[in-house]
Design a protein around this motif. Structure first.
Motif, mmCIF file in Angstrom:
data_model
loop_
_atom_site.group_PDB
_atom_site.id
_atom_site.type_symbol
_atom_site.label_atom_id
_atom_site.label_comp_id
_atom_site.label_asym_id
_atom_site.label_seq_id
_atom_site.Cartn_x
_atom_site.Cartn_y
_atom_site.Cartn_z
ATOM 1 N N MET A 171 0.849 -1.177 0.000
ATOM 2 C CA MET A 171 0.000 0.000 0.000
ATOM 3 C C MET A 171 0.893 1.238 0.000
ATOM 4 O O MET A 171 1.829 1.335 0.780
ATOM 5 C CB MET A 171 -0.887 -0.029 1.237
ATOM 6 C CG MET A 171 -1.768 1.175 1.409
ATOM 7 S SD MET A 171 -3.068 1.413 0.212
ATOM 8 C CE MET A 171 -4.100 0.029 0.528
ATOM 9 N N ILE A 172 0.605 2.173 -0.861
ATOM 10 C CA ILE A 172 1.372 3.424 -0.927
ATOM 11 C C ILE A 172 0.812 4.394 0.104
ATOM 12 O O ILE A 172 -0.395 4.623 0.171
ATOM 13 C CB ILE A 172 1.314 4.032 -2.338
ATOM 14 C CG1 ILE A 172 2.006 3.094 -3.323
ATOM 15 C CG2 ILE A 172 1.931 5.420 -2.358
ATOM 16 C CD1 ILE A 172 1.859 3.503 -4.766
ATOM 17 N N HIS A 173 1.690 4.982 0.897
ATOM 18 C CA HIS A 173 1.293 5.961 1.908
ATOM 19 C C HIS A 173 1.200 7.356 1.320
ATOM 20 O O HIS A 173 0.241 8.067 1.526
ATOM 21 C CB HIS A 173 2.277 5.934 3.077
ATOM 22 C CG HIS A 173 1.910 6.854 4.187
ATOM 23 N ND1 HIS A 173 2.297 8.175 4.209
ATOM 24 C CD2 HIS A 173 1.170 6.651 5.281
ATOM 25 C CE1 HIS A 173 1.820 8.747 5.291
ATOM 26 N NE2 HIS A 173 1.125 7.838 5.962
ATOM 27 N N HIS A 174 2.239 7.772 0.601
ATOM 28 C CA HIS A 174 2.238 9.060 -0.091
ATOM 29 C C HIS A 174 3.295 9.047 -1.193
ATOM 30 O O HIS A 174 4.132 8.156 -1.237
ATOM 31 C CB HIS A 174 2.470 10.231 0.880
ATOM 32 C CG HIS A 174 3.843 10.300 1.437
ATOM 33 N ND1 HIS A 174 4.231 9.581 2.544
ATOM 34 C CD2 HIS A 174 4.924 10.990 1.039
ATOM 35 C CE1 HIS A 174 5.495 9.836 2.807
ATOM 36 N NE2 HIS A 174 5.948 10.685 1.908
ATOM 37 N N VAL A 175 3.219 10.027 -2.056
ATOM 38 C CA VAL A 175 4.154 10.171 -3.164
ATOM 39 C C VAL A 175 4.738 11.574 -3.098
ATOM 40 O O VAL A 175 4.026 12.533 -2.788
ATOM 41 C CB VAL A 175 3.422 9.977 -4.518
ATOM 42 C CG1 VAL A 175 4.345 10.246 -5.684
ATOM 43 C CG2 VAL A 175 2.823 8.587 -4.604
ATOM 44 N N SER A 176 6.034 11.684 -3.377
ATOM 45 C CA SER A 176 6.700 12.990 -3.390
ATOM 46 C C SER A 176 7.382 13.205 -4.730
ATOM 47 O O SER A 176 7.892 12.260 -5.333
ATOM 48 C CB SER A 176 7.773 13.068 -2.296
ATOM 49 O OG SER A 176 7.215 12.911 -1.027
ATOM 50 N N VAL A 177 7.382 14.460 -5.166
ATOM 51 C CA VAL A 177 8.161 14.862 -6.336
ATOM 52 C C VAL A 177 9.053 16.026 -5.921
ATOM 53 O O VAL A 177 8.767 16.721 -4.952
ATOM 54 C CB VAL A 177 7.271 15.262 -7.538
ATOM 55 C CG1 VAL A 177 6.460 14.073 -8.030
ATOM 56 C CG2 VAL A 177 6.377 16.427 -7.213
ATOM 57 N N GLY A 178 10.124 16.214 -6.657
ATOM 58 C CA GLY A 178 11.068 17.262 -6.322
ATOM 59 C C GLY A 178 10.722 18.591 -6.960
ATOM 60 O O GLY A 178 10.075 18.667 -8.004
ATOM 61 N N THR A 179 11.187 19.650 -6.296
ATOM 62 C CA THR A 179 11.068 21.001 -6.828
ATOM 63 C C THR A 179 12.327 21.776 -6.480
ATOM 64 O O THR A 179 13.001 21.475 -5.498
ATOM 65 C CB THR A 179 9.827 21.734 -6.286
ATOM 66 O OG1 THR A 179 9.726 23.012 -6.935
ATOM 67 C CG2 THR A 179 9.910 21.968 -4.771
ATOM 68 N N ASN A 180 12.607 22.782 -7.286
ATOM 69 C CA ASN A 180 13.711 23.688 -7.006
ATOM 70 C C ASN A 180 13.214 25.009 -6.440
ATOM 71 O O ASN A 180 14.018 25.871 -6.098
ATOM 72 C CB ASN A 180 14.536 23.912 -8.281
ATOM 73 C CG ASN A 180 15.243 22.648 -8.698
ATOM 74 O OD1 ASN A 180 16.033 22.092 -7.946
ATOM 75 N ND2 ASN A 180 14.946 22.156 -9.890
ATOM 76 N N ASP A 181 11.888 25.154 -6.322
ATOM 77 C CA ASP A 181 11.296 26.402 -5.848
ATOM 78 C C ASP A 181 9.915 26.113 -5.261
ATOM 79 O O ASP A 181 8.943 25.952 -5.998
ATOM 80 C CB ASP A 181 11.195 27.381 -7.016
ATOM 81 C CG ASP A 181 10.680 28.752 -6.635
ATOM 82 O OD1 ASP A 181 9.893 28.866 -5.679
ATOM 83 O OD2 ASP A 181 11.053 29.719 -7.327
ATOM 84 N N ILE A 182 9.835 26.034 -3.942
ATOM 85 C CA ILE A 182 8.567 25.713 -3.269
ATOM 86 C C ILE A 182 7.483 26.735 -3.603
ATOM 87 O O ILE A 182 6.332 26.364 -3.846
ATOM 88 C CB ILE A 182 8.761 25.620 -1.726
ATOM 89 C CG1 ILE A 182 9.552 24.360 -1.379
ATOM 90 C CG2 ILE A 182 7.432 25.617 -0.992
ATOM 91 C CD1 ILE A 182 8.829 23.054 -1.624
ATOM 92 N N GLY A 183 7.810 28.001 -3.641
ATOM 93 C CA GLY A 183 6.816 29.027 -3.960
ATOM 94 C C GLY A 183 6.226 28.835 -5.337
ATOM 95 O O GLY A 183 5.007 28.917 -5.526
ATOM 96 N N ARG A 184 7.073 28.568 -6.307
ATOM 97 C CA ARG A 184 6.606 28.330 -7.679
ATOM 98 C C ARG A 184 5.783 27.042 -7.736
ATOM 99 O O ARG A 184 4.748 26.992 -8.393
ATOM 100 C CB ARG A 184 7.805 28.248 -8.621
ATOM 101 C CG ARG A 184 7.408 28.041 -10.083
ATOM 102 C CD ARG A 184 8.603 27.930 -10.973
ATOM 103 N NE ARG A 184 9.306 26.678 -10.631
ATOM 104 C CZ ARG A 184 10.479 26.338 -11.113
ATOM 105 N NH1 ARG A 184 11.130 27.134 -11.930
ATOM 106 N NH2 ARG A 184 11.038 25.198 -10.784
ATOM 107 N N ALA A 185 6.223 26.019 -7.022
ATOM 108 C CA ALA A 185 5.483 24.755 -6.996
ATOM 109 C C ALA A 185 4.094 24.951 -6.386
ATOM 110 O O ALA A 185 3.102 24.444 -6.903
ATOM 111 C CB ALA A 185 6.261 23.698 -6.224
ATOM 112 N N ARG A 186 4.024 25.713 -5.295
ATOM 113 C CA ARG A 186 2.720 25.974 -4.676
ATOM 114 C C ARG A 186 1.812 26.771 -5.597
ATOM 115 O O ARG A 186 0.600 26.511 -5.643
ATOM 116 C CB ARG A 186 2.891 26.715 -3.358
ATOM 117 C CG ARG A 186 3.323 25.777 -2.238
ATOM 118 C CD ARG A 186 2.955 26.263 -0.877
ATOM 119 N NE ARG A 186 1.559 26.649 -0.784
ATOM 120 C CZ ARG A 186 1.089 27.504 0.122
ATOM 121 N NH1 ARG A 186 1.912 28.049 1.003
ATOM 122 N NH2 ARG A 186 -0.179 27.802 0.179
#
Length: 125
Positions: A1-16
């Protein structure tokens, strides 16, 4: 069972700026942010966007994508529109993908860091 998935970013503000409206449409909301990661879910964390812990630049994985369930075809279309309006790039316009299933209706985009995501429904409308 997968709990969560993460992807990378170089800029949290831009990602949000990208993920907040796109995931909100799908019923997934921001649960926490600490400047290094933004965690989304529905009650518990399901998906995170984070800067790599090793300090090296984030990069998208070739062949990797994450599919989010959409309620109907209109939601898939709106997902695609919102994603492009918030800095995403097209990787597959909304449409039936008969090579997957006769009822598979999806749209693919890349986020501003190049991570590939999709919205999909099996709804006929």
């Amino acid at each position: 069972m997968i709990h969560h998935v993460s992807v990378g970013t170089n800029d949290i503000g831009r990602a949000r700026a990208f993920y907040d409206p796109v995931l909100s449409l799908l019923g997934v909301r921001l649960l926490a942010e600490n400047g290094k990661s933004a965690d989304y879910g529905v009650g518990e964390i399901l998906f995170s966007v984070e800067t790599p812990i090793d300090g090296r630049p984030a990069s998208a994985g070739n062949g990797v994508h994450i599919a989010f369930q959409a309620r109907d075809r209109a939601m898939v279309r709106e997902f695609h529109r919102l994603a492009l309006a918030h800095g995403g790039t097209d990787e597959g316009v909304p449409g039936v993908r008969p090579e997957y299933d006769a009822h598979y209706f999806g749209a693919f985009v890349r986020d501003p860091d190049g991570n590939k995501i999709e919205a999909v429904t099996f709804s006929a409308k």
